[in-house]
Design a protein around this motif. Structure first.
Motif, short mmCIF file in Angstrom:
data_model
loop_
_atom_site.label_atom_id
_atom_site.label_comp_id
_atom_site.label_asym_id
_atom_site.label_seq_id
_atom_site.Cartn_x
_atom_site.Cartn_y
_atom_site.Cartn_z
N PRO A 106 17.99 -58.24 -36.41
CA PRO A 106 18.15 -58.34 -34.95
C PRO A 106 18.65 -59.71 -34.50
O PRO A 106 19.47 -59.79 -33.58
CB PRO A 106 16.73 -58.07 -34.43
CG PRO A 106 16.06 -57.30 -35.50
CD PRO A 106 16.63 -57.81 -36.78
N TYR B 224 14.02 -53.62 -31.95
CA TYR B 224 12.81 -52.97 -32.43
C TYR B 224 11.88 -52.54 -31.31
O TYR B 224 11.35 -51.42 -31.32
CB TYR B 224 12.06 -53.91 -33.37
CG TYR B 224 12.76 -54.20 -34.68
CD1 TYR B 224 13.78 -53.37 -35.14
CD2 TYR B 224 12.40 -55.30 -35.46
CE1 TYR B 224 14.43 -53.63 -36.33
CE2 TYR B 224 13.04 -55.56 -36.67
CZ TYR B 224 14.05 -54.73 -37.09
OH TYR B 224 14.68 -54.98 -38.28
N ARG C 157 11.52 -50.86 -38.86
CA ARG C 157 11.77 -52.08 -39.62
C ARG C 157 12.45 -51.82 -40.97
O ARG C 157 12.83 -52.77 -41.65
CB ARG C 157 10.45 -52.85 -39.82
CG ARG C 157 10.15 -53.68 -38.57
CD ARG C 157 8.68 -53.96 -38.37
NE ARG C 157 8.50 -54.77 -37.16
CZ ARG C 157 8.57 -54.27 -35.93
NH1 ARG C 157 8.81 -52.99 -35.74
NH2 ARG C 157 8.41 -55.06 -34.88
N ARG D 112 19.41 -52.93 -33.34
CA ARG D 112 18.17 -53.34 -34.01
C ARG D 112 17.16 -53.91 -33.01
O ARG D 112 16.45 -54.87 -33.30
CB ARG D 112 18.45 -54.38 -35.10
CG ARG D 112 19.57 -54.05 -36.06
CD ARG D 112 19.33 -52.78 -36.83
NE ARG D 112 20.32 -52.59 -37.87
CZ ARG D 112 21.48 -51.98 -37.72
NH1 ARG D 112 21.82 -51.50 -36.53
NH2 ARG D 112 22.32 -51.83 -38.73
#
Length: 312
Positions: free
Chosen positions: A36, A278, A30, A276
């Motif tokens: 994202p 995650y 993060r 991105r």
């Protein structure tokens, strides 16, 4: 059997390690710059659309609450849903395990096949020309970055000679094996240099040991002394070194898979970082961490089995 008691208690010691890795991975992911939601919708997305995507994937929640959801998913055997691929992360990772596992196994086998003969030649000729040659080769091998070595092998065997494929993985078993030759050789040439130096030192020490001296005194030929007594006793420190380097190798697949375009977990991790994604980054990192811990656990068991004097 009391030597194997650690098998019952060691897994409990791994739990704090896995927990710590999950925390570090979650925080570092993060901290990657970028959004994202904006990566999905583009630069012209409206604030309402961005808010909707963040709410859909829980990105609008406080970080501690997102971590709680992450742990909850892990407890349920899940890793969340990929933002980029729109499928469950665990299912996505399963589809990428085979190329990475094949690369790791083939690289380790090649490394051992290279390291053992070179170490034996160097140890049995300690201080002479063959020993110096092996030491020079291993020293130079340590200094070659895997990505550079991979590119040189592609130029030689794929571009100039045209005998091996440049990249990809193939569909049939034969195609997969041919596509794995250069990536495996790239890793093996780097890993075998480290193993050779360690195994050579251990062999030289064992050649001077009381066990080897007693075997020679009984009239045993030097070759049998070496392969029956010296080599087995030299493997213990090398097994532990190999386990540590396999952990490095698992993480190093990121570079090698990117160079050779292997559709494994390393390539998946790189793409997830740039997009991105995650959940995918966290999932792959956790799989790599668990694999590294498991390999070291297996190495401990093998060490105790090979040398009865070792107690863990």
């Amino acid at each position: 059997m009391h030597r194997y008691k650690f098998v019952l208690t060691r897994p409990l010691q791994f739990l704090p390690v896995i927990f710590g890795i999950s925390v570090i991975t979650f925080i570092l992911v993060r901290l990657i710059p970028g959004d994202p939601a904006r990566n999905i919708l583009g630069t012209r997305a409206t604030p309402a659309a961005l808010a909707s995507i963040r709410a859909q994937y829980g990105l609008d929640q406080p970080m501690w609450l997102q971590y709680v959801y992450f742990l909850k998913n892990l407890a349920n055997g899940e890793m969340g849903k990929s933002i980029l691929y729109k499928i469950d992360v665990l299912k996505l990772i399963v589809t990428r395990v085979e190329p990475t596992l094949a690369l790791v196994v083939s690289s380790v086998v090649l490394s051992v096949l290279i390291a053992v003969p070179m170490s034996a030649i160097a140890a049995r000729n300690a201080g002479r020309a063959p020993d110096h040659a092996v030491r020079i080769i291993s020293t130079f091998g340590i200094g070659f970055p895997p990505f550079w070595l991979g590119l040189m092998l592609i130029i030689l065997f794929s571009v100039d000679l045209g005998i091996l494929p440049v990249s990809g993985y193939g569909a049939t078993i034969g195609e997969k094996l041919s596509h794995l030759v250069l990536p495996s050789l790239t890793v093996a040439l780097s890993l075998s240099t480290v193993l050779t130096r360690s195994l050579r030192a251990a062999m030289i020490e064992q050649l001077k040991s009381d066990v080897a001296t007693a075997a020679r005194a009984r009239g045993m030929p030097e070759g049998i002394v070496f392969w029956r007594h010296v080599l087995p006793n030299s493997l213990v420190p090398t097994i532990n070194l190999l386990a540590v380097n396999i952990g490095w190798l698992i993480g190093g697949t990121v570079v090698v898979e990117s160079v050779f375009a292997l559709p494994g977990m390393g390539q998946l991790l790189v793409r997830a970082i740039f997009s991105r994604d995650y959940m995918v980054v966290q999932g792959v990192a956790m799989v790599f961490a668990c694999a590294t811990v498991l390999i070291n656990f297996i190495a401990d068991i093998v060490t105790v089995a090979v040398d009865p004097r070792v107690k863990l």
